[in-house]
Design a protein around this motif. Sequence first.
Motif, PDB file in Angstrom:
ATOM      1  N   TYR A 175     -10.031   1.197 -14.458  1.00 45.68           N
ATOM      2  CA  TYR A 175      -9.620   2.440 -13.795  1.00 45.68           C
ATOM      3  C   TYR A 175      -9.067   2.134 -12.399  1.00 45.68           C
ATOM      4  CZ  TYR A 175     -11.483   6.297 -16.684  1.00 45.68           C
ATOM      5  OH  TYR A 175     -11.705   7.231 -17.669  1.00 45.68           O
ATOM      6  N   ALA A 176      -7.997   2.812 -12.027  1.00 45.12           N
ATOM      7  CA  ALA A 176      -7.444   2.655 -10.674  1.00 45.12           C
ATOM      8  C   ALA A 176      -6.566   3.852 -10.339  1.00 45.12           C
ATOM      9  CB  ALA A 176      -6.629   1.369 -10.561  1.00 45.12           C
ATOM     10  N   GLY A 177      -6.567   4.253  -9.071  1.00 47.15           N
ATOM     11  CA  GLY A 177      -5.643   5.253  -8.567  1.00 47.15           C
ATOM     12  C   GLY A 177      -4.507   4.551  -7.845  1.00 47.15           C
ATOM     13  N   TRP A 178      -3.332   5.210  -7.767  1.00 50.69           N
ATOM     14  CA  TRP A 178      -2.198   4.525  -7.141  1.00 50.69           C
ATOM     15  C   TRP A 178      -2.430   4.275  -5.647  1.00 50.69           C
ATOM     16  CZ3 TRP A 178       0.040   6.963  -3.109  1.00 50.69           C
ATOM     17  CH2 TRP A 178       0.100   8.353  -3.080  1.00 50.69           C
ATOM     18  N   GLY A 179      -3.235   5.135  -5.001  1.00 49.21           N
ATOM     19  CA  GLY A 179      -3.544   4.912  -3.586  1.00 49.21           C
ATOM     20  C   GLY A 179      -4.406   3.685  -3.357  1.00 49.21           C
ATOM     21  N   GLN A 180      -5.091   3.246  -4.387  1.00 52.90           N
ATOM     22  CA  GLN A 180      -5.932   2.051  -4.351  1.00 52.90           C
ATOM     23  C   GLN A 180      -5.077   0.776  -4.303  1.00 52.90           C
ATOM     24  OE1 GLN A 180      -8.758   2.295  -7.480  1.00 52.90           O
ATOM     25  NE2 GLN A 180      -9.321   0.136  -7.443  1.00 52.90           N
ATOM     26  N   ILE A 181      -3.904   0.838  -4.903  1.00 57.68           N
ATOM     27  CA  ILE A 181      -3.014  -0.322  -4.998  1.00 57.68           C
ATOM     28  C   ILE A 181      -2.003  -0.350  -3.853  1.00 57.68           C
ATOM     29  CG2 ILE A 181      -1.435  -1.564  -6.521  1.00 57.68           C
ATOM     30  CD1 ILE A 181      -4.274  -1.257  -7.633  1.00 57.68           C
ATOM     31  N   LEU A 182      -1.699   0.803  -3.286  1.00 57.51           N
ATOM     32  CA  LEU A 182      -0.642   0.906  -2.266  1.00 57.51           C
ATOM     33  C   LEU A 182      -0.828  -0.044  -1.082  1.00 57.51           C
ATOM     34  CD1 LEU A 182       1.980   2.515  -1.690  1.00 57.51           C
ATOM     35  CD2 LEU A 182       0.580   4.112  -0.360  1.00 57.51           C
ATOM     36  N   PRO A 183      -2.057  -0.282  -0.570  1.00 55.36           N
ATOM     37  CA  PRO A 183      -2.189  -1.171   0.593  1.00 55.36           C
ATOM     38  C   PRO A 183      -1.586  -2.556   0.379  1.00 55.36           C
ATOM     39  CG  PRO A 183      -4.241  -0.005   0.210  1.00 55.36           C
ATOM     40  CD  PRO A 183      -3.355   0.304  -0.957  1.00 55.36           C
ATOM     41  N   ALA A 184      -1.635  -3.071  -0.845  1.00 51.20           N
ATOM     42  CA  ALA A 184      -1.119  -4.411  -1.117  1.00 51.20           C
ATOM     43  C   ALA A 184       0.401  -4.478  -1.002  1.00 51.20           C
ATOM     44  CB  ALA A 184      -1.556  -4.874  -2.507  1.00 51.20           C
ATOM     45  N   LEU A 185       1.066  -3.319  -0.953  1.00 56.79           N
ATOM     46  CA  LEU A 185       2.521  -3.281  -0.847  1.00 56.79           C
ATOM     47  C   LEU A 185       2.991  -3.223   0.608  1.00 56.79           C
ATOM     48  CD1 LEU A 185       3.376  -0.861  -3.795  1.00 56.79           C
ATOM     49  CD2 LEU A 185       2.917  -3.313  -3.829  1.00 56.79           C
TER      50      LEU A 185
END
Length: 377
Positions: A175-185
């Motif tokens: 499970y993941a939300g897109w806001g969870q991944i955004l920092p890596a960008l």
Amino acid sequence: MKGINQEWAFDFGIGTPTEGYIGVSADTLYDDDRGYGFQGNGQVFARNRMDRDVKVMGEEQLQQSFCIPKGMDFIIKIPDGTYRITAEIGDAIADTHTIIRAGENKAVLPPISTFQGEFKKVMFTVAARNGNLVLKFTGLAPRINNLHISPVETLTLFIAGDSTVTDQAAIGYPYAGWGQILPALFKYDVLVDNHAISGRSSRSFIEEGRLDEISEKMKSGDFLFVQFGHNDEKSDPKRGTKPYTTYKQHLKEYIVAAKEKQACPVFITPVHRRYFNDDGTLSDTHGDYIIAMKELAVEENIPLIDLAAESKILFEEAGIEGSKRYFMWTYPGEYINHPGGVEDNTHFQELGALRLAERVAEQIRQLDLQPLRMYLR
């Protein structure tokens, strides 16, 4: 506990730590009195690649010794605040592959790979909450040679939203939300402070005091990204809103909160669910909520990222079956956290969250949201 202006430097591995650094070995488990250490259900190993008879100092000493934290958290007791993290990763004789997450399971960097004899210093910015900073280490061949932590003031991108945006806990993987991944960008110049939480609507998020919490931290030049709609559509009187009246009214409160701090509000239309029509096109379950948000963005002259449109393109290109890899569709026994399997047309696996975060980043470029755009990786 050190004060907010203090810095922390850790030297991982075997032997005497480098001068000015706190030594961390494989058996340094977290202790509240010590204020730092490893914690978790995985394992930690340590190596020193230098011949014990050879004396090394400084940078070379920091590189030659390391820990291998396989599925372990490194926890530091630290005052709440914003911190710049510099980590050095590498191995003199082996290729490495390390994934670093922060907090609940926030992606802060792309995976870090090094070749034999190569060492990389990587930097990212995180928020410490509840008196500690948690860094999670995984990967095919993880390493941590040394770590430096220093307080900073930086541009912050706050996010308000629901379960499609939130930082899903590691126990729910994938499970993941897109806001969870955004920092890596983003590069280390930006802190992505994700306040999105499952089950919230534009209304309940405010009534629970979550917008107030963001407002207390927000400063001039920051950004506030707002995505709601999924739970506004529900009949629950504590969450439900009407598109052209109460939904708009609550959304306007986010605009007011941001502008009072001279920050920039940005609307994001709600990402689509995975419901297809017979002809292979995506069915719009949000309807007037998308239109209402777009109308308000025009009325108030604020930027809007149309993630509803972007997700429609993404999911339709993948197709009815192909789009399952973006959503929480898993087989029984495929993931240890979901032994019975999952069929969920609303929430995302990490791949889906990544693809949506990439669409958000691309829209930041298209809209030329400065200075956010210049800090994208």
